[in-house]
Scaffold this motif. Structure first.
Motif, PDB file in Angstrom:
ATOM      1  N   ASP A  37       0.790  -1.002   0.439  1.00  0.00           N
ATOM      2  CA  ASP A  37      -0.018   0.462   0.743  1.00  0.00           C
ATOM      3  C   ASP A  37       1.354   1.186  -0.319  1.00  0.00           C
ATOM      4  OD1 ASP A  37      -2.971  -1.356   0.212  1.00  0.00           O
ATOM      5  OD2 ASP A  37      -2.069  -2.371   2.058  1.00  0.00           O
ATOM      6  N   ARG A  38       2.031   1.308   0.690  1.00  0.00           N
ATOM      7  CA  ARG A  38       2.780   2.281   0.617  1.00  0.00           C
ATOM      8  C   ARG A  38       3.607   2.733  -0.745  1.00  0.00           C
ATOM      9  NH1 ARG A  38       7.311   2.855   5.571  1.00  0.00           N
ATOM     10  NH2 ARG A  38       8.209   5.247   5.732  1.00  0.00           N
ATOM     11  N   LEU A  49      -1.606  -3.387  -7.570  1.00  0.00           N
ATOM     12  CA  LEU A  49      -0.031  -2.918  -7.676  1.00  0.00           C
ATOM     13  C   LEU A  49       0.157  -3.630  -8.862  1.00  0.00           C
ATOM     14  CD1 LEU A  49       1.938  -0.326  -7.314  1.00  0.00           C
ATOM     15  CD2 LEU A  49       2.666  -2.257  -5.269  1.00  0.00           C
ATOM     16  N   ARG A  94      -3.196  -9.250  -1.207  1.00  0.00           N
ATOM     17  CA  ARG A  94      -2.750  -7.391  -1.121  1.00  0.00           C
ATOM     18  C   ARG A  94      -2.307  -6.825  -1.983  1.00  0.00           C
ATOM     19  NH1 ARG A  94      -1.630  -5.803   3.884  1.00  0.00           N
ATOM     20  NH2 ARG A  94      -1.513  -3.944   4.691  1.00  0.00           N
ATOM     21  N   ASP A  97      12.023   7.380   3.970  1.00  0.00           N
ATOM     22  CA  ASP A  97      11.142   8.106   2.293  1.00  0.00           C
ATOM     23  C   ASP A  97      12.035   9.185   1.807  1.00  0.00           C
ATOM     24  OD1 ASP A  97       9.461   6.475   3.457  1.00  0.00           O
ATOM     25  OD2 ASP A  97       9.184   8.375   5.129  1.00  0.00           O
ATOM     26  N   ALA A 105      -4.592  -3.444  -3.886  1.00  0.00           N
ATOM     27  CA  ALA A 105      -4.606  -1.973  -3.798  1.00  0.00           C
ATOM     28  C   ALA A 105      -3.755  -1.713  -5.374  1.00  0.00           C
ATOM     29  CB  ALA A 105      -2.830  -1.754  -3.706  1.00  0.00           C
ATOM     30  N   LYS A 154       2.264   2.109  -3.281  1.00  0.00           N
ATOM     31  CA  LYS A 154       0.692   3.035  -4.434  1.00  0.00           C
ATOM     32  C   LYS A 154       0.925   3.553  -3.815  1.00  0.00           C
ATOM     33  CE  LYS A 154      -2.515   1.954  -6.932  1.00  0.00           C
ATOM     34  NZ  LYS A 154      -2.776   1.770  -8.645  1.00  0.00           N
ATOM     35  N   GLY A 155       0.846   4.431  -2.639  1.00  0.00           N
ATOM     36  CA  GLY A 155       0.609   5.921  -2.084  1.00  0.00           C
ATOM     37  C   GLY A 155       1.545   6.368  -3.035  1.00  0.00           C
ATOM     38  N   LEU A 156       3.015   6.347  -3.102  1.00  0.00           N
ATOM     39  CA  LEU A 156       3.983   6.793  -3.638  1.00  0.00           C
ATOM     40  C   LEU A 156       3.842   7.650  -4.933  1.00  0.00           C
ATOM     41  CD1 LEU A 156       6.906   5.404  -2.030  1.00  0.00           C
ATOM     42  CD2 LEU A 156       5.940   7.500  -1.706  1.00  0.00           C
ATOM     43  N   GLY A 157       2.882   6.440  -5.501  1.00  0.00           N
ATOM     44  CA  GLY A 157       2.542   6.799  -7.006  1.00  0.00           C
ATOM     45  C   GLY A 157       3.017   5.460  -8.028  1.00  0.00           C
ATOM     46  N   GLU A 215      12.007   9.356  -2.260  1.00  0.00           N
ATOM     47  CA  GLU A 215      10.714  10.435  -2.279  1.00  0.00           C
ATOM     48  C   GLU A 215      11.767  11.213  -3.502  1.00  0.00           C
ATOM     49  OE1 GLU A 215       9.564  12.678   0.569  1.00  0.00           O
ATOM     50  OE2 GLU A 215       8.183  11.670   1.699  1.00  0.00           O
TER      51      GLU A 215
END
Length: 282
Positions: free
Chosen positions: A23-24, A57, A51, A262, A55, A26-29, A266
């Motif tokens: 999920d993490r 993904l 999972r 992170d 998601a 996926k959340g980062l695009g 990023e």
């Protein structure tokens, strides 16, 4: 090109406790997560598949052979164990509904040796991978050979050597997986090595020369992305930086390579997305 990240950016071992990384990511695009198969006894394929589907993904898998699974060992029992392990990795990959398995799958990672590989060892590698590849065809799985530096393998250090081994194996689902960290040590040209892989390239590890944040070191990113653009690469490319040492494989992380996991992700994603856009790979 699909941009993703190796789970080792945040964890040192995959298990159900790390499922939240899906999920993490996926959340980062990002487009996919690379899941290590180093501890298959803790790999819950049904939970991973569920999972990933929830998601939305994609994923790939990777592994390395260790002492007890070295398919170039002089011990037939060890070679047999290595082939059995590769088949288990194929089944695990297929069980999560995915088709890409790659890594140091041709001999022991960090093999204790002071000699160049023999023709017999090359033959054993080809023989073992041929059996694994034929087995993988029934599952729709392709196997990527990842060249690594001379301190991690005495067998396959360059793209040219990976291509030679692929030709020895002679199966259509044997492919190439490149890694900029290792290329920085072993290749004469990032551009020429990437071009040589061509249509056989299925995975690319995006690493800075120190495994820190991409774009902050010595890697020739323009040469890499020019080559990827010229071959029309639409496959997987994963940021691969390790945050810690592990008890299941060597990572040699002795210092902080970025302010945090992170921050590494990023800043690295921002840099690579920029290069993808610049070279028409977005």
């Amino acid at each position: 090109m699909k941009l993703g990240i190796h789970a080792y950016a945040w964890c040192s071992q995959w298990s159900n406790e790390t499922l939240g990384l899906i999920d993490r990511v996926k959340g980062l695009g990002l487009d996919f997560i690379e899941i290590p198969l180093m501890t298959l006894d803790a790999f819950d394929a049904a939970a991973v598949k569920r999972r990933l589907e929830d998601a939305g993904l994609d994923a790939v898998t990777s592994t390395v052979l260790l002492r007890g699974t070295d398919i170039t060992s002089a011990d037939p029992a060890v070679r047999a164990a290595g082939i059995a392990y590769l088949k288990e990795c194929v089944r695990a990959t297929a069980a999560i509904g995915k088709a890409n398995l790659s890594g140091v799958v041709y001999s022991q990672h960090v093999k204790e040796t002071n000699a160049r590989p023999t023709e017999q060892e090359w033959g054993w590698a080809a023989e073992g991978l041929r059996e694994a590849a034929v087995y993988a065809q029934a599952y729709g799985v392709q196997i990527g050979l990842e060249p690594v530096n001379r301190y991690e393998s005495n067998l396959v250090n360059t793209c040219g050597q990976a291509i030679a081994l692929k030709d020895m194996i002679g199966e259509p689902n044997i492919k190439i997986h490149l890694d900029t960290y290792h290329m920085n040590i072993e290749e004469k040209s990032f551009y020429e090595a990437t071009k040589a892989a061509g249509s056989d390239l299925i995975h690319y590890h995006i690493c800075e020369n120190d495994r820190g944040i991409p774009g902050t070191g010595l890697v020739d990113w323009d040469a890499i992305f020019r080559a990827l653009s010229e071959i029309g690469y639409a496959g997987y490319a994963a940021l691969e930086s390790f945050v810690d040492v592990t008890d299941n494989m060597n990572t040699w992380v002795w210092r902080q390579l970025a302010p945090s996991g992170d921050a590494l992700v990023e800043e690295g994603v921002r840099f690579i997305r920029g290069k993808m856009a610049e070279y028409g790979l977005a």
